[in-house]
Design a protein around this motif. Structure first.
Motif, PDB file in Angstrom:
ATOM      1  N   SER A   1       0.729  -1.007   0.004  1.00 53.91           N
ATOM      2  CA  SER A   1      -0.073   0.185   0.067  1.00 53.91           C
ATOM      3  C   SER A   1       1.070   1.190   0.010  1.00 53.91           C
ATOM      4  O   SER A   1       2.107   1.124   0.333  1.00 53.91           O
TER       5      SER A   1
ATOM      6  N   ASP B   1       1.578   3.527   2.239  1.00 52.92           N
ATOM      7  CA  ASP B   1       1.914   3.710   3.258  1.00 52.92           C
ATOM      8  C   ASP B   1       3.033   2.694   3.656  1.00 52.92           C
ATOM      9  O   ASP B   1       3.647   2.684   4.806  1.00 52.92           O
TER      10      ASP B   1
ATOM     11  N   LYS C   1       2.131  -0.317   4.916  1.00 53.64           N
ATOM     12  CA  LYS C   1       1.516  -0.906   6.216  1.00 53.64           C
ATOM     13  C   LYS C   1       0.548  -2.174   5.748  1.00 53.64           C
ATOM     14  O   LYS C   1       0.539  -3.094   6.857  1.00 53.64           O
ATOM     15  N   GLN C   2       0.383  -2.146   4.674  1.00 56.52           N
ATOM     16  CA  GLN C   2      -0.379  -3.328   4.072  1.00 56.52           C
ATOM     17  C   GLN C   2       0.132  -3.877   2.687  1.00 56.52           C
ATOM     18  O   GLN C   2       0.854  -3.122   2.103  1.00 56.52           O
TER      19      GLN C   2
ATOM     20  N   ASN D   1      -2.802  -6.692   6.520  1.00 55.71           N
ATOM     21  CA  ASN D   1      -2.223  -5.594   7.339  1.00 55.71           C
ATOM     22  C   ASN D   1      -1.114  -6.063   8.206  1.00 55.71           C
ATOM     23  O   ASN D   1      -0.858  -7.058   9.141  1.00 55.71           O
ATOM     24  N   LEU D   2       0.173  -5.396   7.945  1.00 54.88           N
ATOM     25  CA  LEU D   2       1.487  -5.959   8.677  1.00 54.88           C
ATOM     26  C   LEU D   2       1.453  -5.547   9.999  1.00 54.88           C
ATOM     27  O   LEU D   2       2.274  -6.353  10.857  1.00 54.88           O
ATOM     28  N   GLU D   3       0.629  -4.867  10.781  1.00 55.97           N
ATOM     29  CA  GLU D   3       0.781  -4.443  11.843  1.00 55.97           C
ATOM     30  C   GLU D   3      -0.048  -5.210  12.870  1.00 55.97           C
ATOM     31  O   GLU D   3       0.538  -5.817  13.794  1.00 55.97           O
ATOM     32  N   ASN D   4      -1.277  -5.767  12.490  1.00 58.41           N
ATOM     33  CA  ASN D   4      -1.940  -6.592  13.454  1.00 58.41           C
ATOM     34  C   ASN D   4      -2.157  -7.950  12.773  1.00 58.41           C
ATOM     35  O   ASN D   4      -2.602  -8.907  13.273  1.00 58.41           O
TER      36      ASN D   4
ATOM     37  N   LYS E   1      11.699  -2.126   2.783  1.00 60.03           N
ATOM     38  CA  LYS E   1      10.987  -3.382   2.805  1.00 60.03           C
ATOM     39  C   LYS E   1      10.723  -4.114   1.492  1.00 60.03           C
ATOM     40  O   LYS E   1      10.660  -3.211   0.591  1.00 60.03           O
TER      41      LYS E   1
ATOM     42  N   GLU F   1      13.341  -7.288   5.452  1.00 59.23           N
ATOM     43  CA  GLU F   1      13.579  -6.039   5.862  1.00 59.23           C
ATOM     44  C   GLU F   1      14.996  -5.674   6.066  1.00 59.23           C
ATOM     45  O   GLU F   1      15.640  -6.288   6.579  1.00 59.23           O
TER      46      GLU F   1
END
Length: 271
Positions: free
Chosen positions: A34, A36, A38-39, A54-57, A255, A269
């Protein structure tokens, strides 16, 4: 038209770039970050349906199951624009509500549909999209005033694939099928010969990510991901032959994500 092929670098001699590689607990193909970072947007091996991770959750959601949705979808202000191959329409899905609707009954690819909408409000003429022509014998550049120009840097006898406009909208990345990848300016002047690489994509204006593969005519026997500074011709090896078969990379900042032939996903990463 044929050229002598001179290797860009000796890939086998490259040291592995410092990084962490994590296998993600999801299945998918042709990953795309995405805006940003984050996805990650995913599809099937045949471009049916779209899912987003979603890479955060670590939550994975299904956005649509329509045929053709996974072929070059684009993000736009919290939404994803995609193709419905069956209905021959350009559709949109809201990433928050999950609601979908048809934007236009059109055969335009999502990126071109989006760029034409952006172009309507552009006062300064600039390139907004690059794509192959109908028979792949040239590259069509669409500008913000809706004008189009065709270039064919290697001549009209080549098939132009993996075409994309650079983030600064001043350069075009592409591959002459079965031969080499190149960076050219908007007039078709070749700025860099990148060698025989596959699935090249812009990481930023200075770097691209890509894969190099080997096969036995039945399946892939080797596939690795690299990052290149296309002006300095500096190459970083991001995977090695001892790791999973790494294919179709996408990059955001430090990333890189790629899939294997089986649909396993890995996140790199870089340090």
């Amino acid at each position: 038209m044929k050229w002598l092929v001179t290797p860009l670098v000796l890939l086998a001699a490259l040291p592995l770039y410092a990084q962490n590689i994590t296998k993600l607990d999801v299945k998918g193909y042709y990953p795309q970050f995405s805006p940003d970072g984050k996805q990650i947007l995913l599809t099937s091996s045949k471009f049916t349906g779209l899912k987003i991770l979603n890479l955060e959750n670590k939550q994975l959601r299904s956005l649509t199951d329509v045929e053709g949705a996974g072929y070059e979808p684009v993000f736009e202000d919290g939404k994803v624009i995609f193709t419905n191959k069956k209905l021959k329409s350009v559709n949109e899905v809201d990433l928050f509500s999950g609601k979908q609707h048809v934007l236009q009954n059109s055969k335009l690819p999502p990126a071109l549909f989006k760029s034409k909408q952006i172009g309507i409000s552009q006062s300064l003429k600039q390139a907004i999209h690059a794509r192959p022509n109908q028979d792949l014998s040239g590259i069509i550049l669409t500008y913000s005033d809706q004008s189009e120009v065709e270039i064919a840097p290697q001549g009209k006898k080549e098939d132009y694939v993996w075409i994309s406009l650079s983030p600064d909208r001043k350069k075009v990345l592409y591959k002459a099928a079965g031969y080499k990848a190149f960076v050219t300016d908007l007039n078709g002047k070749v700025l860099a010969d990148l060698g025989d690489i596959e699935a090249p994509k812009w990481a930023n204006d200075d770097q691209i990510v890509y894969m190099v593969t080997e096969d036995d005519h039945l399946s892939y026997t080797k596939a690795d991901v690299f990052m290149m500074d296309w002006q300095k011709k500096q190459v970083k090896a991001l995977t090695t032959a001892s790791s999973a078969l790494a294919m179709y990379p996408s990059a955001y900042a430090n990333k890189v994500v790629f899939n294997t032939p089986e649909g396993d996903l890995y996140l790199i990463e870089m340090e």
